[in-house]
Scaffold this motif. Structure first.
Motif, mmCIF file in Angstrom:
data_model
loop_
_atom_site.group_PDB
_atom_site.id
_atom_site.type_symbol
_atom_site.label_atom_id
_atom_site.label_comp_id
_atom_site.label_asym_id
_atom_site.label_seq_id
_atom_site.Cartn_x
_atom_site.Cartn_y
_atom_site.Cartn_z
ATOM 1 N N ALA A 113 -6.189 38.458 31.597
ATOM 2 C CA ALA A 113 -5.801 38.093 30.856
ATOM 3 C C ALA A 113 -4.479 36.731 30.858
ATOM 4 O O ALA A 113 -4.202 36.255 29.916
ATOM 5 C CB ALA A 113 -4.403 39.416 30.580
ATOM 6 N N HIS A 114 -3.678 36.663 31.998
ATOM 7 C CA HIS A 114 -3.845 35.317 32.484
ATOM 8 C C HIS A 114 -4.928 34.091 31.835
ATOM 9 O O HIS A 114 -3.412 33.064 31.363
ATOM 10 C CB HIS A 114 -3.453 35.559 34.209
ATOM 11 N N LEU A 115 -5.591 34.385 32.201
ATOM 12 C CA LEU A 115 -6.186 32.894 31.502
ATOM 13 C C LEU A 115 -6.256 32.937 30.483
ATOM 14 O O LEU A 115 -6.355 32.005 29.901
ATOM 15 C CB LEU A 115 -7.604 33.587 32.569
ATOM 16 N N ASP A 116 -7.023 34.036 29.674
ATOM 17 C CA ASP A 116 -6.241 33.997 28.020
ATOM 18 C C ASP A 116 -5.438 32.475 27.731
ATOM 19 O O ASP A 116 -5.619 32.257 26.938
ATOM 20 C CB ASP A 116 -6.440 34.909 27.666
ATOM 21 N N LYS A 117 -3.974 33.010 28.621
ATOM 22 C CA LYS A 117 -3.596 31.639 28.287
ATOM 23 C C LYS A 117 -2.722 30.607 28.863
ATOM 24 O O LYS A 117 -2.543 29.550 28.349
ATOM 25 C CB LYS A 117 -1.871 32.490 28.470
ATOM 26 N N TRP A 118 -3.538 30.779 29.948
ATOM 27 C CA TRP A 118 -2.976 29.435 31.055
ATOM 28 C C TRP A 118 -4.228 29.422 31.960
ATOM 29 O O TRP A 118 -4.553 29.395 33.489
ATOM 30 C CB TRP A 118 -2.111 29.879 32.303
ATOM 31 N N ARG A 120 -5.875 27.035 33.479
ATOM 32 C CA ARG A 120 -6.372 25.580 34.052
ATOM 33 C C ARG A 120 -5.791 26.204 34.705
ATOM 34 O O ARG A 120 -5.379 24.961 36.548
ATOM 35 C CB ARG A 120 -6.011 24.269 33.165
ATOM 36 N N ASP A 121 -5.073 27.537 35.679
ATOM 37 C CA ASP A 121 -4.246 28.199 36.805
ATOM 38 C C ASP A 121 -5.539 28.421 37.205
ATOM 39 O O ASP A 121 -6.177 29.878 37.430
ATOM 40 C CB ASP A 121 -3.502 29.379 35.792
ATOM 41 N N VAL A 122 -6.173 27.108 37.949
ATOM 42 C CA VAL A 122 -7.566 27.154 39.163
ATOM 43 C C VAL A 122 -6.643 28.229 39.883
ATOM 44 O O VAL A 122 -8.235 29.083 40.459
ATOM 45 C CB VAL A 122 -8.001 25.921 39.794
ATOM 46 N N LEU A 123 -5.928 28.874 40.922
ATOM 47 C CA LEU A 123 -6.005 29.625 41.813
ATOM 48 C C LEU A 123 -6.110 30.913 41.420
ATOM 49 O O LEU A 123 -7.111 32.033 41.433
ATOM 50 C CB LEU A 123 -4.483 29.964 42.484
ATOM 51 N N ILE A 124 -5.761 31.522 39.972
ATOM 52 C CA ILE A 124 -5.366 32.870 39.101
ATOM 53 C C ILE A 124 -7.239 32.836 38.291
ATOM 54 O O ILE A 124 -7.699 34.055 38.731
ATOM 55 C CB ILE A 124 -5.432 33.169 37.868
#
Length: 439
Positions: A113-118, A120-124
């Motif tokens: 769900a986080h990656l749907d929004k961000w 490029r957040d590589v750690l996630i």
């Protein structure tokens, strides 16, 4: 002036020094390179209220199985981000908290769900990927495909020369059967950042899947001396070199590599790697008919029991079962099998019944009851991927089935399995076994 991470996402710190050390620490973590903890602690020293630095430190502690330290760091991150964090950072910390505290299914859901929004957040993004990632340990049978799908879904968000994304996109494709493409991507990642153990690892896996034994040995011979032994993948990469030696039917060289780099007394790797590398290599040696020198199994047993005294991850449980079977500790094997059978019944072992089945088969194999091993393992073979890990790591289970078929007189089934394996990838060892069946 606003500060940003290495992929352009804004950070809640006003300290350029903290941001710089944070970027360095994240990149060291993502390349499996020594120095990440020092960089992250320096970031915290520059800004004690930098929530993400505490959160990444928690992730590092989790990887190293330092549970108390991980929980303390993530608790600090949660407290700070609640007071001083953007929505992206709050979601980032929350996802890591679920991971640190062992809520894997919820962590995977949160990460996606986080990656749907961000995206490029590589750690996630790193959390679901890899042989020990949230996909691999979810109990899914098709986690190899899931990793590829995720990488391709976010690929347009990453630069063509992003060394980290190339590493994991390459590894994911190689594990899912697109080996040439995966190798090309991973090799490009290694060219872009030579100090990237994860890229060397991804290339090694692709070479394994291609049967490129000599290339794999040459790669590791040239690259490994430049990697500090404190690096978390040092022992595991040496394990890859030992597998190549076994492929060439050179058990003495495999044992020499094991003694110098892999065994518990010399490896500085994370516990899950140390146990799986040592158990699987010694198991292979023994199963292939080679002698395991006195004391080696006992050293592994002492290490493994101290690190994993209670049932846990399916991947670990399978290796603990192999260990108990190989050392003749039938009571220990039975206790582990019983505990994991209960976990299957109460729904707390995501990989399901394949775990106790593999362990039962291992006990039968170690006793020389090869027909019994086949009876147990053959129906479960299609579910082995559910335990997680990589194709190279799981191959020892398929080897057990193959050797049990050969030794129980099931030459037709053994021949069919070998033909499927040889069609999938070239193998000097499989070619030798195939010739044995024809004799």
């Amino acid at each position: 002036m606003a500060e940003f991470d290495s992929r352009g996402l804004q950070l809640s710190t006003e300290s350029p020094q903290a941001a710089s050390r944070y970027r360095e620490g994240v990149d060291l973590l993502l390349s499996a390179w020594p120095g990440a903890e020092n960089a992250l602690r320096q970031a915290i020293n520059h800004d004690h209220e930098f929530a993400l630095a505490h959160a990444v430190l928690a992730r590092l502690h989790t990887i190293r199985a330092e549970r108390a330290e991980a929980r303390a760091s993530i608790a600090t991150a949660e407290e700070i981000v609640a007071r001083n964090g953007s929505p992206r950072e709050a979601s980032h910390v929350s996802t890591l908290s679920l991971t640190v505290n062992g809520h894997s299914a919820k962590a995977l859901e949160s990460a996606l769900a986080h990656l749907d929004k961000w995206p490029r957040d590589v750690l996630i993004l790193s959390l679901p990927l890899g042989a020990f990632g949230l996909f691999a340990f979810s109990g899914m049978a098709d986690h190899d495909r899931a990793r590829v799908d995720l990488c391709e879904r976010v690929a347009a968000q990453y630069d063509a020369d992003d060394w980290w994304f190339l590493t994991y996109r390459g590894w994911s494709h190689a594990e899912n059967g697109s080996v040439s493409r995966g190798r090309d991507l991973a090799q490009r990642a290694l060219e872009l950042r030579r100090a990237n153990a994860n890229a060397a690892h991804a290339v090694s896996h692709a070479m394994f899947e291609q049967g490129a034994t000599q290339e794999a040995e040459a790669l590791l011979e040239g690259w490994l001396p430049g990697y500090d032994r404190a690096g978390p993948l040092h022992g595991h990469l040496a394990w890859h070199a030992a597998l190549s030696a076994l492929e060439r039917d050179d058990p003495q060289h495999a044992l020499a590599i094991y003694s110098e780099y892999v065994q518990p007394s010399v490896s500085l790797g994370v516990p899950i790697n140390v146990v799986s590398d040592t158990v699987s290599l010694l198991w292979r040696l023994q199963a292939y008919g080679h002698a395991v020198p006195s004391g080696l199994w006992e050293d592994v047993e002492s290490y493994a029991e101290s690190r994993f005294p209670k049932p846990g991850l399916a991947f670990v449980e399978v290796h603990m079962g192999l260990l108990a079977a190989a050392t003749g500790k039938v009571t220990a094997a039975d206790d582990r099998i019983e505990a994991n059978t209960r976990r299957v019944a109460d729904g707390t072992l995501p990989a399901g019944p394949v775990v106790p089945s593999i362990c039962r088969a291992a006990v039968a194999f170690a006793k020389g009851h090869f027909a019994e091993c086949v009876r147990i393992l053959e129906p479960a073979a299609s579910d082995v991927a559910r335990i997680g890990g990589s194709g190279a790591q799981r191959e020892s289970i398929e080897d057990m089935l193959l050797l049990a078929l050969m030794r129980s007189g099931e030459s037709g089934k053994a021949r069919d399995l070998l033909d499927r394996r040889l069609h999938r990838r070239p193998s000097q060892r499989d070619a030798r076994w195939r010739r044995q069946i024809e004799v």
